[in-house]
Design a protein around this motif. Structure first.
Motif, PDB file in Angstrom:
ATOM      1  N   ALA A  80      68.617  18.347 -14.936  1.00 57.35           N
ATOM      2  CA  ALA A  80      68.363  17.881 -13.576  1.00 57.35           C
ATOM      3  C   ALA A  80      66.888  17.919 -13.204  1.00 57.35           C
ATOM      4  CB  ALA A  80      69.168  18.715 -12.581  1.00 57.35           C
ATOM      5  N   THR A  81      66.121  18.807 -13.816  1.00 56.54           N
ATOM      6  CA  THR A  81      64.718  18.938 -13.457  1.00 56.54           C
ATOM      7  C   THR A  81      63.876  17.883 -14.164  1.00 56.54           C
ATOM      8  OG1 THR A  81      64.430  20.574 -15.216  1.00 56.54           O
ATOM      9  CG2 THR A  81      64.858  21.402 -12.997  1.00 56.54           C
ATOM     10  N   ILE A 141      77.977  12.275 -14.207  1.00 57.08           N
ATOM     11  CA  ILE A 141      78.837  13.158 -13.417  1.00 57.08           C
ATOM     12  C   ILE A 141      78.216  14.540 -13.278  1.00 57.08           C
ATOM     13  CG2 ILE A 141      81.123  14.179 -13.218  1.00 57.08           C
ATOM     14  CD1 ILE A 141      81.029  11.138 -12.831  1.00 57.08           C
ATOM     15  N   SER A 142      77.620  15.035 -14.354  1.00 54.00           N
ATOM     16  CA  SER A 142      76.984  16.345 -14.297  1.00 54.00           C
ATOM     17  C   SER A 142      75.838  16.371 -13.291  1.00 54.00           C
ATOM     18  CB  SER A 142      76.468  16.745 -15.678  1.00 54.00           C
ATOM     19  OG  SER A 142      75.871  18.018 -15.647  1.00 54.00           O
ATOM     20  N   LEU A 143      75.017  15.336 -13.287  1.00 56.59           N
ATOM     21  CA  LEU A 143      73.883  15.293 -12.367  1.00 56.59           C
ATOM     22  C   LEU A 143      74.343  15.060 -10.932  1.00 56.59           C
ATOM     23  CD1 LEU A 143      71.371  13.338 -14.619  1.00 56.59           C
ATOM     24  CD2 LEU A 143      71.304  15.773 -14.019  1.00 56.59           C
ATOM     25  N   ILE A 144      75.407  14.299 -10.748  1.00 52.52           N
ATOM     26  CA  ILE A 144      75.989  14.158  -9.413  1.00 52.52           C
ATOM     27  C   ILE A 144      76.476  15.512  -8.915  1.00 52.52           C
ATOM     28  CG2 ILE A 144      78.013  13.240  -8.191  1.00 52.52           C
ATOM     29  CD1 ILE A 144      77.605  10.637  -9.785  1.00 52.52           C
ATOM     30  N   CYS A 145      77.097  16.284  -9.809  1.00 56.20           N
ATOM     31  CA  CYS A 145      77.558  17.627  -9.435  1.00 56.20           C
ATOM     32  C   CYS A 145      76.399  18.541  -9.033  1.00 56.20           C
ATOM     33  CB  CYS A 145      78.321  18.263 -10.595  1.00 56.20           C
ATOM     34  SG  CYS A 145      79.967  17.598 -10.884  1.00 56.20           S
ATOM     35  N   ASP A 201      68.572   7.510  -7.532  1.00 55.82           N
ATOM     36  CA  ASP A 201      67.161   7.358  -7.880  1.00 55.82           C
ATOM     37  C   ASP A 201      66.651   8.564  -8.665  1.00 55.82           C
ATOM     38  OD1 ASP A 201      66.974   4.879  -6.703  1.00 55.82           O
ATOM     39  OD2 ASP A 201      66.112   5.619  -4.823  1.00 55.82           O
ATOM     40  N   GLN A 202      67.083   9.753  -8.275  1.00 56.94           N
ATOM     41  CA  GLN A 202      66.666  10.958  -9.001  1.00 56.94           C
ATOM     42  C   GLN A 202      67.237  10.976 -10.412  1.00 56.94           C
ATOM     43  OE1 GLN A 202      68.143  13.696  -5.978  1.00 56.94           O
ATOM     44  NE2 GLN A 202      66.056  14.408  -5.561  1.00 56.94           N
ATOM     45  N   ILE A 203      68.474  10.523 -10.556  1.00 57.77           N
ATOM     46  CA  ILE A 203      69.080  10.445 -11.879  1.00 57.77           C
ATOM     47  C   ILE A 203      68.314   9.463 -12.754  1.00 57.77           C
ATOM     48  CG2 ILE A 203      71.138   9.726 -13.155  1.00 57.77           C
ATOM     49  CD1 ILE A 203      72.815  10.764 -10.806  1.00 57.77           C
ATOM     50  N   LEU A 248      66.467  10.549 -16.304  1.00 56.96           N
ATOM     51  CA  LEU A 248      66.956  10.047 -17.586  1.00 56.96           C
ATOM     52  C   LEU A 248      66.154   8.862 -18.120  1.00 56.96           C
ATOM     53  CD1 LEU A 248      70.825  10.235 -16.983  1.00 56.96           C
ATOM     54  CD2 LEU A 248      69.322  11.929 -18.034  1.00 56.96           C
ATOM     55  N   TYR A 249      65.085   8.481 -17.428  1.00 60.97           N
ATOM     56  CA  TYR A 249      64.251   7.359 -17.856  1.00 60.97           C
ATOM     57  C   TYR A 249      65.087   6.076 -17.954  1.00 60.97           C
ATOM     58  CZ  TYR A 249      60.821  10.970 -18.927  1.00 60.97           C
ATOM     59  OH  TYR A 249      59.943  12.028 -18.830  1.00 60.97           O
ATOM     60  N   LEU A 250      65.904   5.854 -16.923  1.00 62.46           N
ATOM     61  CA  LEU A 250      66.758   4.669 -16.854  1.00 62.46           C
ATOM     62  C   LEU A 250      66.415   3.863 -15.603  1.00 62.46           C
ATOM     63  CD1 LEU A 250      70.237   6.256 -17.701  1.00 62.46           C
ATOM     64  CD2 LEU A 250      68.838   4.841 -19.221  1.00 62.46           C
ATOM     65  N   SER A 251      66.821   2.611 -15.587  1.00 63.52           N
ATOM     66  CA  SER A 251      66.665   1.805 -14.388  1.00 63.52           C
ATOM     67  C   SER A 251      67.767   2.162 -13.385  1.00 63.52           C
ATOM     68  CB  SER A 251      66.758   0.318 -14.726  1.00 63.52           C
ATOM     69  OG  SER A 251      68.092  -0.027 -15.062  1.00 63.52           O
ATOM     70  N   PRO A 252      67.508   1.978 -12.088  1.00 64.46           N
ATOM     71  CA  PRO A 252      68.552   2.244 -11.085  1.00 64.46           C
ATOM     72  C   PRO A 252      69.824   1.447 -11.338  1.00 64.46           C
ATOM     73  CG  PRO A 252      66.423   2.051 -10.007  1.00 64.46           C
ATOM     74  CD  PRO A 252      66.214   1.659 -11.441  1.00 64.46           C
TER      75      PRO A 252
END
Length: 218
Positions: free
Chosen positions: A56-57, A158-162, A168-170, A174-178
């Motif tokens: 998450a960080t 799901i883990s990051l949502i938890c 946007d933070q996810i 993870l270096y992904l597009s929205p």
């Protein structure tokens, strides 16, 4: 005979760490001294192998924090997708290496030995296709939610949502597009039969996708 390289395994999920420990166990050149989830490393180690799954960080912040821990000499980042932005951020923040999870166990152990000898090692491997991920899981590289049908990326969502992260933070983590994040979340929701973020959090807690602090001897 040289002493084995002392390695601490670091991630937010004990399940991920267990698989990584199993991967390294056959190699006499590597001694796994500790598995650390959401806690500082306690045992003196040559290398902290930082698994980025559902982290998450911010990567740069995580690497810097780990390097500040007195038990850790070097940090190596371990990730499925090692694009140039992740590699740059990891090395700029002080990591001594970036290793792809597509490396087999022999190549992983060899890279860790090279890092312990002072070399900066970047091994990006190959693009992780779905069948490769399935094969990796059979060899012990597991992730939370796999048995419920979630892919590695869907598990991370799901883990990051938890953990309370926004889309946007996810994406940044993870270096992904929205748009990619939205697509993965939709797919994950379909597989676990939920329709909202709150339902996903409940499902994630019930199925072990919310990280818990844990330390285990290697």
């Amino acid at each position: 005979m040289n002493s084995p390289v002392r390695v601490a395994l670091v991630n937010d999920h004990p399940l991920v760490l267990d698989g990584l420990r199993a991967l390294l166990r056959p190699h006499q050149a590597i001694e796994v001294v500790e598995l650390d989830a959401l806690v500082p490393v306690g045992e003196k180690c040559d290398i902290a192998l930082l698994d980025t799954h559902a982290m998450a960080t911010n990567l740069e912040q995580e690497v810097a924090q780990r390097l500040a821990e007195p038990a850790i000499e070097k940090v190596v980042v371990y990730a499925w997708e090692t694009d140039e932005n992740l590699v740059r951020d990891a090395l700029d923040s002080g990591a001594q290496g970036v290793l792809s999870k597509t490396l087999d166990s022999d190549a992983l152990a060899e890279a860790l030995v090279r890092v312990s000898q002072g070399e900066q090692v970047v091994e990006t491997g190959v693009e992780p296709e779905p069948d490769l991920l399935a094969e990796a899981a059979r060899k012990g590289r597991d992730w939370p939610g796999r048995r419920a049908g979630l892919s590695m990326r869907e598990s991370e969502m799901i883990s990051l949502i938890c953990q309370g992260l926004s889309n946007d933070q996810i994406a940044r983590s993870l270096y992904l597009s929205p748009n990619s994040v939205k697509s993965y979340i939709r797919s994950a929701y379909h597989k676990i039969n939920v329709n909202s973020r709150s339902q996903a959090v409940i499902w994630g807690i019930d199925n072990g996708l919310r990280p818990v602090a844990d330390r285990e001897a290697g």
